[in-house]
Design a protein around this motif. Structure first.
Motif, short mmCIF file in Angstrom:
data_model
loop_
_atom_site.label_atom_id
_atom_site.label_comp_id
_atom_site.label_asym_id
_atom_site.label_seq_id
_atom_site.Cartn_x
_atom_site.Cartn_y
_atom_site.Cartn_z
N UNK A 172 0.77 -1.04 0.00
CA UNK A 172 0.04 -0.03 0.04
C UNK A 172 0.87 1.23 0.07
N UNK A 173 1.82 1.20 0.98
CA UNK A 173 2.72 2.51 0.81
C UNK A 173 3.62 2.64 -0.42
N UNK A 174 4.22 1.38 -0.91
CA UNK A 174 4.60 1.64 -2.42
C UNK A 174 3.72 2.08 -3.38
N UNK A 175 2.35 1.81 -3.37
CA UNK A 175 1.47 2.01 -4.28
C UNK A 175 1.02 3.65 -4.35
N UNK A 176 1.15 4.04 -3.08
CA UNK A 176 0.83 5.52 -2.57
C UNK A 176 2.09 6.45 -3.32
N UNK A 177 3.42 6.11 -2.78
CA UNK A 177 4.53 6.68 -3.31
C UNK A 177 4.58 6.76 -4.54
N UNK A 178 3.71 6.07 -5.50
CA UNK A 178 4.11 5.97 -7.13
C UNK A 178 3.03 7.16 -7.49
N UNK A 179 2.06 7.45 -6.74
CA UNK A 179 0.96 8.30 -7.22
C UNK A 179 1.35 9.71 -7.47
#
Length: 422
Positions: free
Chosen positions: A415-422
């Motif tokens: 989830x944190x990795x996905x948020x950082x790519x946004x």
């Protein structure tokens, strides 16, 4: 799932809102300073280390600890008779002076307690202290509830002496209480004399035989205690306060057994009960999980919440972890939290007792150690063996959490990795 949770919540609320359980629980909570003081006095008085006992005796400390224990935990029935009636009056709002209701119950409890009348002038009478302590607990509850009911009926049907309005309220109040007080004392005076003529010999013995013995048999069953613990954490999993729901039941079933063990311990006698409603503690719920998170988790969210929740969890405040991680309604943690941890604690402790690696609990901590670090409670209840095996249990429970923590941490990292790519 929603219907199941709603149904479970409704059942739990009915149990938690049960007036009788609330009255009894309220009385035990009011008595907490007394039972804690008696627990520590009994603990320090009963440590079976000869040089220590010699020290207590030579400096006159042992009789001081003995008398403190005797008039705290050793006479818990007396205080319970007062406090249950006081709690009843408070809950039902049946009389402006709750203290009068409590004192009336206190007096009635003494009225039904058998005593030896002296046959010679100036000879002392004898009052059996066993009925004033743990053995008289159930009688105290019954007496208090009956007295409370008598006051409630008198209020409902306006049975009281009414004085003119010019009379000060504090004086009028005493006359208003006169009729329920007289009725209560007469009722229990008749009960006392009636049971003295039966094979039971006293109302105490009757209540102990009819109510106390079956409840003690239920309470001393390890499987019953295990189910109660599973239920407690299971309710928490669904967001229901398990301690408030199941705690009063555990307290009612096991308090007498705990006090009987503590009485035997401080007197230096063999402990009578193996199962008294406690086990080696690993904390009150979230501590092993938090330790596993701080060691193995990599996600920022998990580590941040773990750090914030650790200190409160050490002292029995688990809500930051329960709601912050969250543990509640988190299917990943159901197995270790609800099934593995309480099973290891309850059945593991019992197995250690059976094989002789752990002695019986002294009962000095009882249900009063929830706000203490787990190792303090283990030391109070089981001595040095409890301290050692408690840490072993804590490590085992923490290890049991590791695969579940890693699985959850992977989710959070994604989830944190996905948020950082946004």
């Amino acid at each position: 799932m929603t219907k199941f949770i709603n149904g479970l919540t409704a059942i739990s609320e009915k149990i938690a809102k049960n007036t009788l359980l609330q009255i009894i629980t309220g009385a035990f909570m009011l008595m907490l300073p007394i039972t804690m003081t008696g627990g520590f006095a009994g603990l320090f008085n009963g440590i079976s280390y000869e040089p220590y006992q010699n020290f207590l005796t030579s400096f006159g400390i042992k009789p001081v600890l003995s008398v403190i224990y005797q008039w705290t935990s050793g006479t818990i029935g007396l205080y319970l008779a007062f406090l249950v009636a006081y709690s009843f009056a408070q809950k039902k709002d049946i009389f402006s002076s709750k203290i009068i209701v409590g004192i009336t119950s206190f007096v009635c409890f003494l009225i039904i307690t058998p005593y030896t009348v002296p046959t010679e002038p100036f000879a002392p009478s004898s009052l059996p202290l066993n009925w004033l302590g743990a053995s008289g607990m159930f009688t105290a509850i019954v007496v208090a509830l009956v007295v409370g009911l008598i006051f409630a009926l008198c209020k409902k049907y306006h049975l009281g002496i009414k004085l003119p309005e010019q009379v000060p309220a504090y004086i009028a109040e005493q006359f208003t209480a006169l009729i329920p007080v007289v009725l209560s004392t007469v009722v229990f005076g008749i009960i006392s004399c009636s049971f003295a003529a039966t094979s039971f010999g006293s109302f105490h013995q009757f209540i102990y035989t009819v109510i106390g013995t079956p409840l003690n048999a239920l309470g001393s069953n390890i499987w019953g205690f295990w189910i109660l613990q599973i239920t407690l954490y299971g309710l928490w999993f669904f967001g229901i306060h398990g301690g408030m729901t199941v705690g009063p039941i555990i307290m009612t079933l096991f308090m007498q057994l705990q006090l009987e063990n503590l009485t035997a311990y401080q007197a230096g006698n063999p402990l009578p009960h193996m199962v008294i409603g406690d086990a080696l503690s690993f904390g009150t719920g979230s501590l092993p999980l938090l330790v596993a998170i701080l060691i193995f988790a990599k996600s920022k969210a998990n580590r941040s919440i773990g750090k914030l929740s650790l200190v409160p969890a050490i002292f029995g405040v688990d809500e930051p972890a329960y709601f912050g991680i969250p543990m509640i309604l988190n299917p990943i943690f159901f197995i270790p939290w609800v099934l593995i941890a309480p099973t290891l604690s309850v059945l593991g402790t019992h197995l250690l007792k059976v094989v002789g690696l752990l002695g019986y609990s002294t009962g000095s901590g009882g249900q009063n150690t929830a706000s203490l670090p787990f190792f303090v409670g283990n030391m109070m209840n089981y001595g040095l063996q409890g301290l050692i095996w408690g840490f072993v249990l804590f490590v085992i429970v923490t290890v049991a959490y590791i695969p579940f923590v890693k699985a959850y941490d992977k989710q959070k990292l994604d989830e944190e990795s996905l948020e950082s790519t946004k």
